[in-house]
Design a protein around this motif. Structure first.
Motif, short mmCIF file in Angstrom:
data_model
loop_
_atom_site.label_atom_id
_atom_site.label_comp_id
_atom_site.label_asym_id
_atom_site.label_seq_id
_atom_site.Cartn_x
_atom_site.Cartn_y
_atom_site.Cartn_z
N LEU A 12 4.18 -4.68 13.83
CA LEU A 12 3.06 -5.31 13.16
C LEU A 12 2.46 -4.39 12.10
CD1 LEU A 12 1.47 -6.95 16.30
CD2 LEU A 12 2.76 -8.06 14.50
N ASP A 13 2.57 -3.09 12.34
CA ASP A 13 2.03 -2.12 11.40
C ASP A 13 2.72 -2.23 10.04
OD1 ASP A 13 0.49 -0.10 10.45
OD2 ASP A 13 1.33 1.49 11.67
N MET A 14 4.04 -2.45 10.08
CA MET A 14 4.79 -2.57 8.82
C MET A 14 4.23 -3.73 8.00
SD MET A 14 8.50 -2.09 10.60
CE MET A 14 9.58 -1.61 9.29
N MET A 15 3.94 -4.83 8.70
CA MET A 15 3.47 -6.01 7.98
C MET A 15 2.03 -5.86 7.53
SD MET A 15 5.32 -9.01 10.04
CE MET A 15 6.12 -8.28 11.42
N ARG A 16 1.18 -5.31 8.41
CA ARG A 16 -0.22 -5.24 7.99
C ARG A 16 -0.43 -4.19 6.90
NH1 ARG A 16 -0.71 -2.94 13.41
NH2 ARG A 16 -1.28 -0.76 13.19
N THR A 17 0.39 -3.13 6.90
CA THR A 17 0.26 -2.14 5.82
C THR A 17 0.65 -2.78 4.49
OG1 THR A 17 0.85 -0.43 7.41
CG2 THR A 17 0.90 0.20 5.11
N THR A 18 1.65 -3.66 4.51
CA THR A 18 2.05 -4.37 3.29
C THR A 18 0.87 -5.21 2.78
OG1 THR A 18 4.27 -4.51 4.22
CG2 THR A 18 3.80 -5.95 2.36
N ASN A 34 -10.24 -0.24 2.38
CA ASN A 34 -9.96 -1.67 2.41
C ASN A 34 -8.62 -1.93 3.09
OD1 ASN A 34 -10.34 -4.49 1.60
ND2 ASN A 34 -8.59 -4.12 0.27
N MET A 35 -8.66 -2.52 4.26
CA MET A 35 -7.41 -2.80 4.97
C MET A 35 -7.50 -4.20 5.55
SD MET A 35 -6.32 0.73 6.71
CE MET A 35 -6.34 2.25 5.78
N ASP A 36 -7.11 -5.18 4.74
CA ASP A 36 -7.24 -6.56 5.18
C ASP A 36 -6.30 -6.89 6.34
OD1 ASP A 36 -9.13 -6.88 3.22
OD2 ASP A 36 -7.67 -7.51 1.72
N THR A 70 7.13 2.58 5.36
CA THR A 70 6.43 3.80 5.81
C THR A 70 5.27 3.48 6.76
OG1 THR A 70 4.91 3.71 3.93
CG2 THR A 70 6.89 5.06 3.67
N SER A 71 4.79 2.24 6.76
CA SER A 71 3.60 1.87 7.54
C SER A 71 2.43 2.77 7.22
CB SER A 71 3.87 1.96 9.04
OG SER A 71 4.73 0.97 9.44
N SER A 72 2.33 3.17 5.98
CA SER A 72 1.22 4.05 5.63
C SER A 72 0.70 3.75 4.23
CB SER A 72 1.68 5.52 5.72
OG SER A 72 0.75 6.35 5.07
N SER A 73 -0.57 3.32 4.15
CA SER A 73 -1.19 3.06 2.85
C SER A 73 -1.23 4.34 2.04
CB SER A 73 -2.62 2.58 3.01
OG SER A 73 -2.69 1.47 3.83
N LYS A 74 -1.50 5.44 2.74
CA LYS A 74 -1.60 6.73 2.05
C LYS A 74 -0.29 7.08 1.36
CE LYS A 74 -4.82 9.90 4.26
NZ LYS A 74 -4.84 10.89 5.32
N ALA A 87 -10.14 3.01 9.50
CA ALA A 87 -8.78 3.33 9.94
C ALA A 87 -8.09 4.23 8.92
CB ALA A 87 -7.98 2.04 10.11
N ALA A 88 -7.40 5.23 9.45
CA ALA A 88 -6.68 6.13 8.55
C ALA A 88 -5.45 5.40 8.02
CB ALA A 88 -6.26 7.38 9.31
N GLY A 89 -5.12 5.63 6.76
CA GLY A 89 -3.96 4.93 6.19
C GLY A 89 -2.64 5.55 6.61
N ILE A 90 -2.50 5.72 7.91
CA ILE A 90 -1.28 6.33 8.45
C ILE A 90 -0.68 5.37 9.49
CG2 ILE A 90 -1.99 8.72 8.10
CD1 ILE A 90 -2.94 8.73 11.04
N PRO A 91 0.57 5.58 9.88
CA PRO A 91 1.13 4.67 10.89
C PRO A 91 0.25 4.63 12.15
CG PRO A 91 2.85 6.02 9.96
CD PRO A 91 1.57 6.54 9.39
N SER A 92 0.01 3.43 12.62
CA SER A 92 -0.80 3.19 13.82
C SER A 92 -2.24 3.66 13.71
CB SER A 92 -0.15 3.83 15.06
OG SER A 92 1.06 3.17 15.32
N GLY A 93 -2.72 3.85 12.49
CA GLY A 93 -4.11 4.29 12.30
C GLY A 93 -5.09 3.38 13.00
N SER A 94 -4.80 2.09 13.04
CA SER A 94 -5.79 1.17 13.60
C SER A 94 -5.84 1.17 15.12
CB SER A 94 -5.57 -0.25 13.07
OG SER A 94 -4.27 -0.66 13.28
N LEU A 95 -4.84 1.77 15.77
CA LEU A 95 -4.91 1.81 17.24
C LEU A 95 -6.20 2.50 17.69
CD1 LEU A 95 -1.46 2.70 18.84
CD2 LEU A 95 -2.67 0.53 18.79
N1 ASP Z 1 -0.79 1.75 9.01
C1 ASP Z 1 -1.91 1.12 8.37
C2 ASP Z 1 -2.03 1.62 6.94
O1 ASP Z 1 -1.63 2.71 6.65
C3 ASP Z 1 -3.19 1.33 9.11
C4 ASP Z 1 -3.12 0.57 10.42
O2 ASP Z 1 -2.67 1.14 11.42
O3 ASP Z 1 -3.53 -0.60 10.44
O4 ASP Z 1 -2.53 0.92 6.10
#
Ligand code: ASP
Length: 438
Positions: A402-408, A325-327, A289-293, A367-375
């Motif tokens: 990269l979003d898929m991996m960083r959200t994980t 917290n988004m490491d 989902t690429s979303s922490s939320k 950053a919002a916990g949504i896809p591409s939030g960090s852009l």
């Molecule tokens: N997609 C990430 C998340 O939901 C946020 C980001 O874009 O880094 O955690």
């Protein structure tokens, strides 16, 4: 016939997915750039390919960049104010909250340092020619106020805005952050006396997040245009550079993932294996989902029912972590900043690094916990050290992978800190943790 129908319906649903359209934008942009660039003045375009790309395609990318730029200041201001306002709800949990916030801040800052270390060791941006992208930014005005500073003390003094409106107009992000924190804390102190204003700020945060979602929908076109233009004018080297960037980010994220295990061994004196195994379910969801939320409720269930964290820590610390917290994001922001400082040949010295750690940590918090939030947070980080924002659109093309991996990594870090905090509270159920049948 049946096969044809099945294929059609799959491709329709894929096209509904934003990540797929962004990827399509990237691939089509590359193909289009390569196809158009060699065209000459005699072609049906009536001009040579590069001029066509610059005159008609690049402006679509510029529009995308402007949309991102437009939202950065309101986003930072209202998301920070909103974050602080929401913290009063947790009054009863002051002690545990303080522990969690400290742990989140420390791991976030540490993650940025990992990103910066990887960016320095692998130097993904060195040798990348960004001259045309730099041209597009029309100089780097944002750099000026930072470049003039000489010492850390100057920077610290400089983060208090003498004029808030000017700070916002000049995209002086650190000053906006300081003002937002001040406003948030004061709103909290005044409580119900300023309830209307507090509600107004909450509504503004909702509005800004909705605006982000809308702008992100435009990203396939922005990515297409910028990629076509960049590939058409720069050729293969730019693709190679992006590949190196992707590999560097993946390496750093994997290192962070291993460090989580080390933290379990050091701070909890337990084997990390049950944690890794039981976390697979939320990790898969985060990855897809690429979303922490979107992953939060699954992570809460797993952390509580299978890992053994108490219900109260799960209910309070994990949602807090998912929002501040988004490491993985912190690592990503650090590496991207270095990538562009290397590519644009903008040297960074120690106080820029200090600012980077600060803003990338803040960025990962905001950053919002949504896809591409960090852009969007990338804008804040880049602006703070005077890097041109045009790079963001270039990264947007590879962002989703990269979003898929960083959200994980993000959701794993949140769950880990929740577990460690719970352990220090003495409420952690270690039997459950080691029970592999759960
Ligand atoms: N997609 C990430 C998340 O939901 C946020 C980001 O874009 O880094 O955690």
């Amino acid at each position: 016939m049946a096969i044809t129908v099945a294929t059609t319906s799959t491709s329709t649903s894929l096209l509904d997915k934003l990540w797929f359209r962004v990827l399509l934008g990237l691939v089509l942009g590359i193909a289009f750039g390569f196809a158009i660039a060699p065209m000459t003045v005699d072609s049906p375009l009536g001009m040579d390919g590069k001029t066509f790309l610059t005159t008609y395609i690049k402006p679509i990318g510029t529009l995308f960049i402007n949309l991102i730029k437009m939202i950065i200041v309101p986003l930072i201001f209202f998301s920070l104010v909103n974050g602080i306002i929401s913290m009063t709800d947790a009054d009863a949990f002051k002690r545990i909250g303080l522990k969690a916030v400290c742990a989140f801040l420390m791991t976030g800052a540490f993650a940025v340092c990992i990103g910066l270390a990887f960016g320095n060791i692998f130097q993904p941006g060195v040798g990348v020619d960004m001259s045309s992208l730099a041209e597009m930014s029309g100089g780097m005005p944002a750099a000026d106020h930072i470049r003039k500073e000489t010492s850390i003390i100057d920077i610290l003094v400089g983060i208090v805005p003498p004029n808030v409106i000017r700070a916002m107009a000049e995209d002086n992000i650190l000053q906006v952050v300081v003002f937002a924190i001040f406003v948030g804390v004061m709103l909290n102190r005044l409580g119900h006396k300023v309830q209307n204003l507090t509600d107004f700020c909450k509504s503004c945060a909702v509005l800004v997040f909705r605006m982000i979602e809308t702008v992100i929908r435009f990203s396939p076109y922005g990515v297409f245009a910028l990629t076509a233009w960049m590939v058409g004018t720069q050729g293969i080297p730019i693709l190679k550079a992006l590949l190196v960037l992707v590999c560097t980010v993946v390496g750093a994220l994997f290192t962070q993932y291993l460090l989580f295990g080390l933290m379990i061994i050091i701070f909890a004196r337990m084997s990390p294996m049950p944690f890794y195994k039981k976390m697979l379910e939320p990790q898969l969801l985060a990855f897809s989902t690429s979303s922490s939320k979107a992953t939060l409720s699954t992570a809460m269930r797993v952390v509580n029912e299978r890992i053994g964290v108490s219900s109260s820590s799960t209910a309070f610390v994990l949602p807090l972590g998912a929002s501040i917290n988004m490491d993985g994001t912190a690592i990503y922001l650090g590496i991207c900043a270095l990538f562009f400082s290397q590519a644009f040949n903008i040297p960074l010295d120690s106080h820029h690094y200090f600012i980077l750690v600060l803003t990338a940590t803040l960025g990962s918090i905001g950053a919002a916990g949504i896809p591409s939030g960090s852009l969007f947070m990338m804008g804040m980080v880049f602006t703070s050290v005077g890097l041109p924002l045009e790079g963001i659109a270039l990264i947007a093309g590879v962002d989703r992978i990269l979003d898929m991996m960083r959200t994980t990594v993000n959701i794993t870090g949140d769950s880990l800190i929740t577990m460690l905090v719970d352990k220090t509270e003495g409420t952690f159920d270690e039997k459950k943790y080691h029970d592999m049948s759960l």
